[in-house]
Design an enzyme around this catalytic site. Structure first.
Site, mmCIF file in Angstrom:
data_model
loop_
_atom_site.group_PDB
_atom_site.id
_atom_site.type_symbol
_atom_site.label_atom_id
_atom_site.label_comp_id
_atom_site.label_asym_id
_atom_site.label_seq_id
_atom_site.Cartn_x
_atom_site.Cartn_y
_atom_site.Cartn_z
ATOM 1 N N GLY A 246 -52.573 -9.151 25.587
ATOM 2 C CA GLY A 246 -51.608 -9.770 25.219
ATOM 3 C C GLY A 246 -50.608 -10.475 26.581
ATOM 4 N N TYR A 251 -43.364 -9.588 27.542
ATOM 5 C CA TYR A 251 -43.586 -8.682 28.783
ATOM 6 C C TYR A 251 -45.081 -8.718 29.085
ATOM 7 C CZ TYR A 251 -38.926 -6.613 27.871
ATOM 8 O OH TYR A 251 -37.680 -6.552 27.749
ATOM 9 N N PHE A 272 -54.346 -14.952 22.399
ATOM 10 C CA PHE A 272 -54.899 -15.492 21.285
ATOM 11 C C PHE A 272 -54.168 -16.759 21.254
ATOM 12 C CE2 PHE A 272 -55.628 -15.661 16.408
ATOM 13 C CZ PHE A 272 -56.837 -16.206 16.597
ATOM 14 N N GLU A 273 -54.473 -17.815 22.032
ATOM 15 C CA GLU A 273 -53.973 -19.014 21.993
ATOM 16 C C GLU A 273 -54.854 -20.104 21.880
ATOM 17 O OE1 GLU A 273 -50.883 -19.228 22.475
ATOM 18 O OE2 GLU A 273 -50.487 -17.257 23.198
ATOM 19 N N ASP A 309 -59.550 -13.387 19.449
ATOM 20 C CA ASP A 309 -59.136 -12.141 18.852
ATOM 21 C C ASP A 309 -59.085 -10.667 19.408
ATOM 22 O OD1 ASP A 309 -58.222 -10.483 16.885
ATOM 23 O OD2 ASP A 309 -59.699 -10.367 15.303
ATOM 24 N N TYR A 423 -40.185 -0.971 21.516
ATOM 25 C CA TYR A 423 -38.709 -1.176 21.734
ATOM 26 C C TYR A 423 -38.139 -0.011 20.511
ATOM 27 C CZ TYR A 423 -33.988 -2.812 21.353
ATOM 28 O OH TYR A 423 -32.454 -2.898 21.428
ATOM 29 N N TYR A 433 -35.531 -0.836 12.328
ATOM 30 C CA TYR A 433 -36.398 -0.494 13.266
ATOM 31 C C TYR A 433 -37.051 1.048 13.450
ATOM 32 C CZ TYR A 433 -37.209 -4.127 16.751
ATOM 33 O OH TYR A 433 -37.624 -5.238 17.637
ATOM 34 N N LYS A 442 -44.421 2.936 15.136
ATOM 35 C CA LYS A 442 -44.002 3.294 16.665
ATOM 36 C C LYS A 442 -44.488 4.767 16.706
ATOM 37 C CE LYS A 442 -40.509 -0.043 17.067
ATOM 38 N NZ LYS A 442 -41.055 -0.754 18.183
#
Length: 598
Positions: A246, A251, A272-273, A309, A423, A433, A442
């Site tokens: 990523g 970040y 993944f661009e 991917d 986060y 969240y 999370k």
């Protein structure tokens, strides 16, 4: 001031008269518990004499209310009652009463007990005042250090009481001075000179932030700054080869920048661009990857990016082959994926996340970023399938699959570490969240960290979840409530000089949590906490104060909407000074995008 609370007129009169006879002239009365709480909310009292047996609200209930309130819990309470059994005494003391006196009471004993309670209150108030002064001095000292020194130097100084001198190569330093400032001051009033100088310094600081420079100091009309990561120099660590899953933005990209330019590490990125075509631009992250690779090449740093991917087994195989061929073994794996969907590599099922509350619908404030409107939103709760899908996409399973594949492929170094970013935020955002489908994901990330750490024990390695500060990303901008909270937070932190850009934040994490010899800042779950500044009482207290007040009319006063918009546009490459967005350019940048090297 002393408050007497008793439903009996004679008792109130007798007790008030006796107190005044002893020299306590500032005495107030209340006929019942509700009146007592209303009176205490309006005035400051040094002592409360509280009867137990009263209608509407008895003394126990009043005592419980006082001791549960942060502002009132320090008021000493003496319980006075005709009840003289030991159970009543024990219950009052357990609830927080300072003392207990049965009726009819002994006047000498009453005088002694009141005197003792007031003396304790005086000493406690003095202690709280001293502690408050110490905390204020500590904050002022910290703010002063952050004005004088770069953040990493401040963190090192606070952690070790020293800053080790280091030699840095290729550092760019800006030192500017206003020509003719002294003659100008001689011919202008001091107030005018200071005002003009202040406006000039503010422009300097804005430019420094815009171009990602680190302000070193301002002395009179002189301004000194350096290029951030390179000016911070090498972070002393054993990090040599880094895999960032990523890597094309946020970040992940910042971690790659700090690992490369801060630690001198070779980096392999996974993203993944979509590549460009001759008549169509690429996705913004593709250009980020190219820009990093070019900058790294200028410093003789290895930097390769693999697009595809990241959830697939095919990508994991490509990474392992690349590491074996070029890098040897990986010291650090950064997992920083943010995707709304995931095709499971083993079942073929396509999971779609749903960011919703759990259990009940939630009604909250939010912000329409484009229109600049504060509005209310109703968020319907997720069902079990939506929750499970969100965990499948955003939980820890894919992180586990990556580390399992890298370990089985024998490309993890001894002592290798892996971090997954998350986060958590404050309780203002928890309904969407932590107490929502995201929270379940999370929790699964925390579970995965424990499982991975056990797996890495044979390599003397470990896995940690790193909790980072709020930042503007494409994913977070789409979450209801978050844009409003972030806009308020950024304004509060910027006003105090505590706001960190993404690269600064990650640099602080590497310097204080991953460098050689540091003591990591871990919470009870073993997570690295980098949201420490965001969650301080000072910052959160001010954000909470503004939260119920902010509306569309005063948004510009309370929040940094323009800063939020600017950060959002920059995700996609817009809003940078000096760029002619109308210029006709080759979107491929002259690269052979049809036949990438890997």
């Amino acid at each position: 001031a002393i408050l007497v609370v008793d439903d009996n007129d004679d008792n109130r009169y007798t007790l008030t008269r006796r107190l005044k006879r002893e020299g306590y002239t500032n005495v107030a009365v209340a006929e019942n518990g509700r009146e007592a709480l209303e009176t205490i909310a309006q005035r400051r009292f040094d002592l409360v004499l509280l009867d137990i047996m009263m209608p509407e609200m008895n003394g126990y209930q009043v005592l419980e209310h006082l001791k549960s309130d942060d502002e009132q819990r320090h008021i000493p309470v003496i319980m006075i009652s005709a009840l003289d059994d030991m159970d009543s005494v024990v219950k009052c003391i357990e609830l927080g009463a300072e003392d207990y006196l049965p009726k009819p009471f002994n006047a000498v004993l009453l005088k002694a007990r009141i005197g003792a309670c007031l003396e304790k209150k005086r000493l406690r108030d003095a202690e709280r005042s001293y502690l408050s002064q110490i905390e204020a001095e500590r904050k002022r000292s910290d703010e002063l250090l952050r004005v004088i020194l770069p953040p990493a130097a401040v963190d090192e100084l606070k952690a070790t009481n020293a800053v080790k001198p280091r030699r840095y190569e290729g550092v760019a330093v800006l030192f500017s001075d206003v020509v003719g400032f002294t003659p100008y001051c001689d011919t202008h009033h001091p107030e005018e000179a200071v005002a003009h100088l202040q406006s000039l310094v503010e422009v300097f600081e804005d430019l420094a932030v815009e171009h990602e420079l680190e302000k070193i100091k301002t002395v009179g009309d002189a301004f000194m700054a350096t290029a951030y990561v390179q000016s911070q120099g090498s972070i002393v660590s054993d990090i040599k080869n880094v895999l960032v899953i990523g890597s094309s933005g946020g970040y992940g990209l910042s971690s790659r920048i700090v690992a490369g330019f801060g630690c001198g590490a070779a980096t392999l990125g996974v993203s993944f661009e979509k590549a460009p075509r001759e008549n169509k631009t690429a996705t913004a992250g593709w250009y980020n990857n190219i820009a990093y690779e070019d900058a790294a090449a200028g410093r003789d740093l290895y930097a390769v990016t693999l697009d595809g991917d990241a959830f697939s087994d095919e990508m994991k195989d490509r990474v392992i082959k690349t590491v074996r061929a070029d890098m040897g073994k990986i010291d650090l794996v950064i997992y920083s994926l943010a995707s709304p969907v995931r095709q499971h590599p083993r079942t073929g099922i396509l999971h779609r996340s749903a960011i919703k509350p759990l259990g009940e619908a939630v009604h909250m404030k939010s912000l329409h970023v484009d229109r600049g409107e504060v509005h209310e939103v109703d968020l319907e709760p997720a069902d079990e399938e939506e929750t499970a899908n969100t965990v499948a996409v955003m939980g820890g399973e894919d992180w586990e699959f990556w580390i399992e594949a890298l370990k089985d492929g024998d490309v993890l170094a001894d002592g290798s570490r892996t971090l997954a970013y998350t986060y958590i935020g404050s309780d203002l955002t928890w309904p969407i969240y932590w107490q929502a489908t995201l929270g379940k994901a999370k929790e699964d990330l925390d579970r995965a960290a424990g499982t991975i750490s056990k797996s890495l024990e044979v390599l003397n390695g470990e896995a940690r979840v790193a909790v980072l500060k709020a930042v503007v990303t494409q994913a977070s901008s789409a979450i209801p409530v978050v844009p409003l909270y972030a806009s308020l937070l950024f304004r509060v932190m910027k006003d105090r000089g505590l706001h960190e850009e993404v690269v600064q934040h990650i640099h602080r994490m590497f310097a204080t949590q991953l460098a050689t010899g540091v003591t990591q800042r871990l919470d009870d779950q073993g997570r690295i906490r980098m949201d420490d500044v965001e969650l301080t009482d000072e910052i959160q207290g001010e954000v909470r104060r503004r939260w119920p007040l902010v509306d569309t009319e005063n948004l510009g006063e309370f929040a940094d909407l323009e800063g939020f918009r600017k950060d959002f546009l920059r995700i996609f490459g817009f809003g940078f000074p000096g760029v002619d967005y109308e210029e006709d350019l080759d979107p491929t940048l002259g690269r052979d995008v049809e036949n990438p090297k890997r």
